[in-house]
Motif scaffolding. Structure first.
Motif, short mmCIF file in Angstrom:
data_model
loop_
_atom_site.label_atom_id
_atom_site.label_comp_id
_atom_site.label_asym_id
_atom_site.label_seq_id
_atom_site.Cartn_x
_atom_site.Cartn_y
_atom_site.Cartn_z
N GLY A 134 0.81 -1.20 0.00
CA GLY A 134 0.00 0.00 0.00
C GLY A 134 0.84 1.26 0.00
N ALA A 135 1.93 1.25 0.78
CA ALA A 135 2.80 2.42 0.86
C ALA A 135 3.53 2.66 -0.46
N TYR A 136 4.09 1.59 -1.03
CA TYR A 136 4.80 1.75 -2.30
C TYR A 136 3.85 2.14 -3.43
N LEU A 137 2.63 1.59 -3.41
CA LEU A 137 1.65 1.95 -4.43
C LEU A 137 1.26 3.41 -4.30
N LEU B 15 3.98 5.49 -5.81
CA LEU B 15 3.94 5.42 -7.27
C LEU B 15 2.85 6.31 -7.84
N LEU B 16 1.65 6.22 -7.28
CA LEU B 16 0.52 7.00 -7.80
C LEU B 16 0.69 8.50 -7.55
N LEU B 17 1.25 8.87 -6.41
CA LEU B 17 1.53 10.28 -6.16
C LEU B 17 2.50 10.84 -7.19
N ASN B 18 3.51 10.05 -7.54
CA ASN B 18 4.48 10.48 -8.53
C ASN B 18 3.86 10.61 -9.92
N ILE C 86 5.92 10.34 2.52
CA ILE C 86 4.70 10.75 1.81
C ILE C 86 3.49 10.81 2.75
N ARG C 87 3.72 10.72 4.04
CA ARG C 87 2.60 10.68 5.00
C ARG C 87 1.65 11.87 4.83
N ASN D 106 16.41 10.34 8.38
CA ASN D 106 16.39 11.65 9.02
C ASN D 106 15.10 11.82 9.81
N SER D 107 14.88 12.98 10.38
CA SER D 107 13.74 13.19 11.27
C SER D 107 12.41 13.10 10.55
N ASN D 108 12.42 13.24 9.23
CA ASN D 108 11.17 13.14 8.48
C ASN D 108 10.88 11.72 8.03
N GLY D 109 11.78 10.79 8.36
CA GLY D 109 11.56 9.40 7.99
C GLY D 109 12.02 9.08 6.58
N THR D 110 12.61 10.03 5.89
CA THR D 110 13.09 9.77 4.54
C THR D 110 14.59 9.52 4.59
N GLU D 111 15.09 8.81 3.59
CA GLU D 111 16.50 8.47 3.61
C GLU D 111 17.36 9.70 3.34
N MET D 112 18.56 9.71 3.90
CA MET D 112 19.39 10.89 3.88
C MET D 112 19.93 11.20 2.49
N TYR D 113 20.07 10.18 1.67
CA TYR D 113 20.66 10.40 0.36
C TYR D 113 19.61 10.16 -0.72
#
Length: 343
Positions: free
Chosen positions: A14-17, A20-23, A48-49, A322-329
């Motif tokens: 669900g998260a990966y989908l 994908l759809l947001l993109n 993407i939360r 990072n603090s937002n839960g996204t990867e640093m790179y």
């Protein structure tokens, strides 16, 4: 702007989908039984939360499903909700059947009731095939389910086919073989192995307890598999598709590769525990994705047999957030966290 409604948005697929759809410029709405208190940690990890609209829905309540359909008015509906563990289904067969079968039936009936041109995707499972004696299963292979989970998934599959044929709904099922990613919880064996190997490599003295490691499965990379879900709903006619790599590997080989990646001999750290064996196991699981390749233009790029999945999950395990839960790179995020932006 097209609208997509994802039942089960908090899970791996669900998260990966949703990503994908947001993109692709969709308005994405996801559901949970109680959206007010759910953490939606996988959406947080993908960063993407805040982009996903969230609604509380009880799938076993027809009125709840109907309400969210009328409120969102989606163009596409993806059903990824319900119990997802084969092992747990033996302990909770009634709950498993109700969450997977009744939930799917409620969505189908609600779509029929609102009478709008909604395209519907249902997550079926390779577990429906049961033991095919080592033969690669395709869309014509009979179902012989060997677990309460598989029985429930098979029932949901036939509900979808019935609504497609009887009522003319654009409804299809993706019969997905095993697919993994860093978003898997540790109750799934691949993530359990990866996490334990990493902890042991860092000095933990624990042992990794596993069940039957002689089984062979067709394992793929989850971010690729959600692309197939999307493609199914872009076709002119609804149909069902097997989504798989077409190759199988022993679980024992995956264990060996995971420990070798961190310089360890798995035999020194793994204990085979007979209590973890399932009442019924599928010795060899393999899919034939030829139809998806021909009609959808979809083909798996990452495979367990090439140790791609081992490498990517190991690297993701060590990747700081990072603090937002996204990867640093950012470059690594595209490569390991979704691949959606490259599609």
């Amino acid at each position: 702007m097209k609208k997509a409604l994802i039942f089960g948005v908090s899970g791996q697929d669900g998260a990966y989908l949703a990503q994908l759809l947001l993109n692709k410029g969709y308005f994405v709405c996801g559901t949970s039984r109680d959206a007010q208190i759910s953490s939606f940690q996988n959406l947080v990890h993908l960063g993407i939360r805040e982009q996903v609209s969230l609604q509380s829905v009880a799938l076993n309540d027809f009125r709840s499903v109907l309400h969210v359909l009328n409120k969102i008015r989606p163009d596409e509906v993806y059903n990824l909700a319900g119990h997802s563990s084969v092992g747990i289904s033996f302990e909770q067969p009634v709950e498993t059947f109700e969450s997977l079968t009744i939930g799917t039936l409620n969505i189908l009936e609600a779509i029929r009731f609102v009478n709008q041109p909604i395209k519907f995707y249902n997550a079926a499972s390779s577990e429906c095939f049961g033991d095919t004696q080592g033969k690669a299963a395709d869309e014509t292979t009979p179902f012989r389910p060997r677990s309460p989970y598989a029985v429930a998934k098979a029932s949901a599959f036939w509900h979808v086919a019935n609504y497609r044929e009887a009522y003319g709904l654009f409804a299809c099922s993706g019969i997905l073989f095993n697919h993994e990613s860093p978003l898997r919880p540790e109750r799934f064996v691949i993530q359990k192995i990866i996490s334990a190997a990493c902890r042991i490599a860092k000095g933990s003295q624990e042992k990794l307890y596993l069940g039957n490691i002689s089984i062979q499965c067709d394992w793929g990379w989850a971010p690729e598999y959600v692309k197939a879900m999307y493609l199914m709903l872009q076709q002119e006619q609804p149909d069902d598709y097997v989504i798989a790599t077409g190759e199988s590997q022993k679980l024992e080989d995956f264990v060996a590769a995971a420990f070798a990646y961190v310089g360890l001999d798995w035999r020194e750290h793994v204990v085979i525990d007979a209590s973890l064996f399932r009442p019924l196991d599928i010795a060899i699981s393999r899919g034939n994705p030829a139809k998806a390749r021909i009609k959808l233009g979809w083909q798996a790029q990452y495979k367990l047999t090439d140790n791609d999945v081992v490498r990517m999950m190991m690297q993701a395990q060590a990747r700081p957030l990072n603090s937002n839960g996204t990867e640093m790179y950012a470059k690594e995020k595209v490569k390991y966290s979704g691949l959606a932006t490259a599609f």
